[in-house]
Design an enzyme around this catalytic site. Structure first.
Site, short mmCIF file in Angstrom:
data_model
loop_
_atom_site.label_atom_id
_atom_site.label_comp_id
_atom_site.label_asym_id
_atom_site.label_seq_id
_atom_site.Cartn_x
_atom_site.Cartn_y
_atom_site.Cartn_z
N CYS A 154 0.85 -1.19 0.00
CA CYS A 154 0.00 0.00 0.00
C CYS A 154 0.89 1.24 0.00
O CYS A 154 1.60 1.50 0.98
CB CYS A 154 -0.94 0.02 1.20
SG CYS A 154 -2.04 1.47 1.22
N CYS B 231 -0.71 2.19 15.76
CA CYS B 231 -1.63 1.11 15.41
C CYS B 231 -3.05 1.56 15.73
O CYS B 231 -3.36 1.91 16.88
CB CYS B 231 -1.30 -0.17 16.17
SG CYS B 231 -2.45 -1.53 15.80
N HIS C 14 -1.68 36.09 28.60
CA HIS C 14 -0.93 34.92 28.14
C HIS C 14 -0.55 34.05 29.33
O HIS C 14 -0.21 34.56 30.40
CB HIS C 14 0.34 35.36 27.40
CG HIS C 14 1.13 34.23 26.82
ND1 HIS C 14 0.64 33.38 25.85
CD2 HIS C 14 2.39 33.78 27.10
CE1 HIS C 14 1.55 32.48 25.54
NE2 HIS C 14 2.62 32.71 26.29
N CYS D 153 -2.97 28.95 24.80
CA CYS D 153 -1.91 28.92 25.82
C CYS D 153 -2.47 28.49 27.17
O CYS D 153 -1.76 27.88 27.98
CB CYS D 153 -1.23 30.27 25.92
SG CYS D 153 -2.34 31.63 26.34
N HIS E 52 -8.29 6.78 5.56
CA HIS E 52 -7.80 5.68 4.72
C HIS E 52 -7.71 4.37 5.52
O HIS E 52 -8.13 3.31 5.03
CB HIS E 52 -6.43 6.04 4.15
CG HIS E 52 -5.71 4.89 3.52
ND1 HIS E 52 -5.98 4.44 2.24
CD2 HIS E 52 -4.73 4.08 4.01
CE1 HIS E 52 -5.21 3.40 1.97
NE2 HIS E 52 -4.43 3.17 3.02
#
Length: 859
Positions: A47, A82, A590, A157, A63
């Site tokens: 493949c 996997c 932040h 953040c 896929h």
């Protein structure tokens, strides 16, 4: 690595070289044309497919699902994933022959030497890490891991800083690395699996410079709509929601031999005192906010409202619920604990509360040890079909008996507080036990701090008139040095209940002036401290910029411990700090995190994808917002060293013992792991539950006799397990439960069809939809516990001695036959009819009516 960790799908890989992978990495996604980095190549034999990852359209996953191809490799990092095992695998593990055999099914020749298993189970380094192969050099063993940044994916953040702080909590991280087989859930969005994948990437030996936490971000947005979009959020809110969902997905019911005392089912932040449940699942959003959002709290950043569910455990409070006790065995109406977030600096004389603390000879000495107390488990059998509906109390419905739950989150972060309220008129004292996940502490102002220090140094009790409510004015910006101990003292100081906040005394039977204060009853393994830097008013919000000095080592909570508290270790060392830069509020600015690497002890700054080593003085000068402290004990380190020495002795033994992998993780990372608890993989009959037998190797570790004897003599618990077998009794019970569910569903469908076919039904009865939904979840297999007796008390009103349907009630209509069938199974009531059954008219009555009609006509 253990042989059972080898992926059985590696034999599907075709012949491929690294040069071929490098050539593929220069290409694009074959579906959308996206370019690298982080393209994924299918490893199925023959493949050639190359697809994009989660940062684009994730065509590689699509896929694999469409073609049933199991393995894929990242063409930037060359790490293999996997899809069937749902974990990272390594090509070096590729088996030469057949799939691996479960360890407990192997012959004596196939089982590795006991001491080698112990070497993997007991770590010489402070944390276990994902490895490329089964062995590594001593230099690699002490090489810093976990120094991977996280990409900012749009004002994220707040999430990155929170995840880095959690990642550097060794008990939690080692659980996901060492006990990955326990990370199983059928609940969506399976956030625990996304978190496990993230932790594996952060702590891998061949880590990238940064990762993109896309999967976890999508998962938390599905659960909590407040995090959707790209707006800045509060990091403390994110932490609470994340850990709440992890608990829901990883929780397990406590068995009869593995109970948990007074509270189990909910995380409760100590700045808000509403009791709450959490053991039965549900959305982390507040009940009055179906979208999962939260309203701004007066005492801090937009705080999480406690989730209140209508189902409660009878006779004992759930986790986060409150258990009340007092000298007169009365039940007090305690004030909400929300005012404790603004505690005064003064302190009132405290009554002797030694006799008020619940005495339990088996009470734990740590959050982990609480798993050993007994708790009866709810029976799966239906109640006897007694005429409960005839003697049903309309005012108080019968409640379903529910299981309590625990998880790795509750084991690590849960503590409890003993809250006391004293009436200043009759001196009556009532107590409440509350479970907390984090402490939200006020930051004392200049005047409050002077009052607090004066009260402490003079050691004189403050009068009620001298109580000072902590101010919220911006003058806190220019106050003296504030320490974390000052914030703790302000939190645990007494609070006067007067004016609009008077105390309802059960002995006086009226509102009275009172005083409320609290002490820590049990300390968590990791203490999360939240400093309330943000104030949200109606028209504006502002931030308290005062520097709060905090210790890197030796934070002692003994001064705030309740008398007779079972906690033995009271000192904590700092793990990580989350800081907020900016002025407006928690929803802008932040976030960064400073974390201590558990392997080399150095401090690092985590600023999104950038990780920089810093000196500890930089950490101490930081403007802390959330701090994580871990219990410290030299004795626990020596204990682990002794066990490692025993495991390395290679002493031959005739018997081998199985021990819970999860408890072994506690031993490796907790200062107080508590008694050995093998009930995480055993049923109440001593066997393996059928649903756990398929992955039993993920739940247990085999120990030699000398190691088991030392652990058992040191910690107690058990039971001892020398043989693993699937429980036949549980199998029979599962089959009987499935048969019962099938019969109930089929009978209900049959009766309901007959009811729908009637044009003019003789009788229509009402049933509470709340109870019906619980029954439906049970018969459909979503809930293992059957519902309690039918409870129609919330949909009915008592009028003129009869029960009538309440207007706007949440109810359903069923036939009289269906009602009698469910009533015979579960009992309960009361019976509420929309249309009464019309008795058939007798023949004599018909003749009498005709005679009267004829006489009337003749007249």
């Amino acid at each position: 690595m253990f042989e059972q960790d080898i992926c059985p799908h590696l034999d599907s890989i075709g012949e491929i070289t690294k040069a071929e992978l490098l050539q593929r990495s220069q290409g694009t996604c074959q579906s959308c044309g996206a370019v690298g980095p982080n393209l994924w190549a299918c490893l199925q034999s023959d493949c050639p497919y190359v697809g994009c990852g989660e940062s684009y359209c994730d065509h590689s996953t699509l896929h694999a699902q469409a073609k049933k191809h199991n393995l894929t490799v990242n063409l930037t990092t060359f790490r293999v994933w996997c899809y069937v095992c749902e974990r990272e695998v390594f090509l070096e593990q590729r088996p030469a022959t057949g799939p691996a055999v479960p360890q407990h099914c192997r012959s004596t020749e196939q089982v590795a030497a006991p001491h080698s298993a112990c070497q993997h189970s007991f770590k010489a380094v402070p944390i276990a890490v994902a490895e490329d192969d089964g062995s590594e050099s001593e230099e690699d063993e002490h090489k810093p891991r976990g120094l991977t940044g996280m990409k900012n994916i749009g004002n994220s953040c707040y999430m990155n800083a929170a995840l880095q702080a959690l990642s550097n909590c060794p008990p939690l991280t080692q659980f996901f690395l060492d006990c990955s087989g326990l990370v199983r859930t059928d609940k969506k969005p399976a956030l625990c699996k996304s978190y496990y994948k993230l932790i594996s990437e952060l702590w891998h030996k061949k880590r990238p410079s940064y990762v993109v936490p896309t999967s976890l971000s999508h998962g938390i947005k599905l659960v909590n709509p407040m995090f959707r979009g790209y707006a800045q959020q509060d990091t403390q809110e994110f932490l609470r929601c994340l850990m709440d969902q992890l608990h829901e997905e990883l929780k397990e019911p406590l068995s009869e031999s593995c109970g948990r005392p007074p509270s189990e089912d909910e995380f409760l932040s100590c700045d808000s005192g509403s009791s709450s449940d959490r053991g039965e699942g549900g959305s982390p959003g507040a009940p009055d906010d179906p979208a999962g959002g939260r309203a701004p709290a007066a005492g801090g950043p937009i705080s999480v409202k406690e989730r209140l569910k209508e189902r409660r455990v009878s006779g004992a409070p759930l986790r986060g619920g409150s258990q009340e006790m007092d000298e007169d065995a009365d039940v007090d109406t305690l004030q909400s604990r929300s005012h404790i977030s603004s505690l005064p600096a003064g302190r009132l004389p405290e009554p002797n509360n030694e006799a008020l603390i619940p005495q339990n000879p088996s009470h734990p000495s740590s959050p982990a040890r609480t798993l050993q107390d007994l708790h009866p488990k709810a029976s799966c059998s239906p109640p006897c079909s007694s005429p409960l509906h005839s003697a049903y109390s309309f005012k108080k419905g019968l409640k379903r008996k529910q299981s309590r739950y625990r998880s790795v989150i509750s084991d690590i972060f849960d503590g409890s507080i003993l809250s006391l309220v004293q009436c200043l008129t009759c001196d009556r004292v009532s107590t409440t036990v509350e479970t907390f996940q984090d402490l939200s502490l006020p930051i004392p102002g200049k005047e409050d701090l002077a009052k607090l220090h004066s009260s402490i140094h003079q050691n004189l009790p403050a009068k009620p008139q001298a109580l000072l409510v902590v101010s919220c004015t911006p003058t806190w910006f220019w106050g003296p040095l504030v320490t974390l101990e000052d914030c703790l003292a302000a939190f645990f100081a007494a609070d006067e209940l007067k004016g609009d906040n008077m105390y309802s005394c059960e002995r006086c039977k009226k509102l009275r002036n009172g005083v409320k204060y609290c002490k820590v009853l049990s300390l968590p393994e990791i203490l999360c401290v939240h400093l309330k830097r943000f104030r949200h008013e109606v028209m504006y919000s502002f931030k308290i910029g005062s520097h709060v000095a905090f210790p890197l080592e030796g934070l002692d909570l003994r001064p705030f411990l309740a008398k007779d508290s079972p906690s033995q270790i009271t000192t904590y060392d700092l793990l990580s700090v989350i800081c907020h830069h900016g002025t407006a509020g928690s929803m802008c600015g932040h976030y960064i995190a400073y974390c201590q690497n558990v392997i080399n002890g150095q401090w690092y700054e985590f600023d999104d994808q950038y990780v920089t080593e810093v000196h500890e003085t930089v950490v101490q000068s930081a403007e802390a917002y959330v701090l994580f402290y871990r219990k410290s004990s030299e004795e626990s380190l020596r204990e682990r060293q002794r066990v490692v020495a025993l495991a390395n002795m290679e002493e031959p033994s005739l018997l081998h013992f199985y021990i819970s992998r999860e408890w072994l993780n506690k031993f490796n990372t907790f200062t107080e792991p508590g008694p050995i608890s093998n009930h995480t993989f055993l049923c109440q009959h001593g066997g393996i539950p059928p649903h756990k037998y398929q992955y039993i190797d993920d739940l247990v570790v085999m120990l030699p006799e000398n190691v088991w004897e030392y652990l058992y003599n040191s910690f107690g618990g058990g039971p001892a397990v020398n043989h693993l077998y699937m429980c036949a009794i549980c199998q029979v019970e599962i089959e009987a439960l499935a048969k019962r569910r099938k019969v109930e569903v089929e009978t209900f469908i049959k009766l309901n069809k007959e009811f729908q076919a009637e044009e003019a039904p003789s009788g229509i009865l009402c049933i509470s939809m709340q109870w019906f939904r619980e029954w439906e979840s049970f018969v459909k297999g979503k809930d293992n516990e059957p519902p309690g007796p039918i409870d129609n008390s919330k949909i009915g009103l008592m009028k003129g001695g009869h029960v009538q349907l309440k207007q706007g009630a949440d109810y359903g209509q069923i036939s009289e036959e269906t009602w009698l069938y469910l009533l015979g199974l579960y009992g309960g009531g009361p019976e509420i009819a929309v249309r009464q059954t019309v008795a058939p008219v007798g023949q004599d009555m018909q003749q009498r009516e005709r005679k009267i009609e004829a006489e009337t006509r003749s007249l």
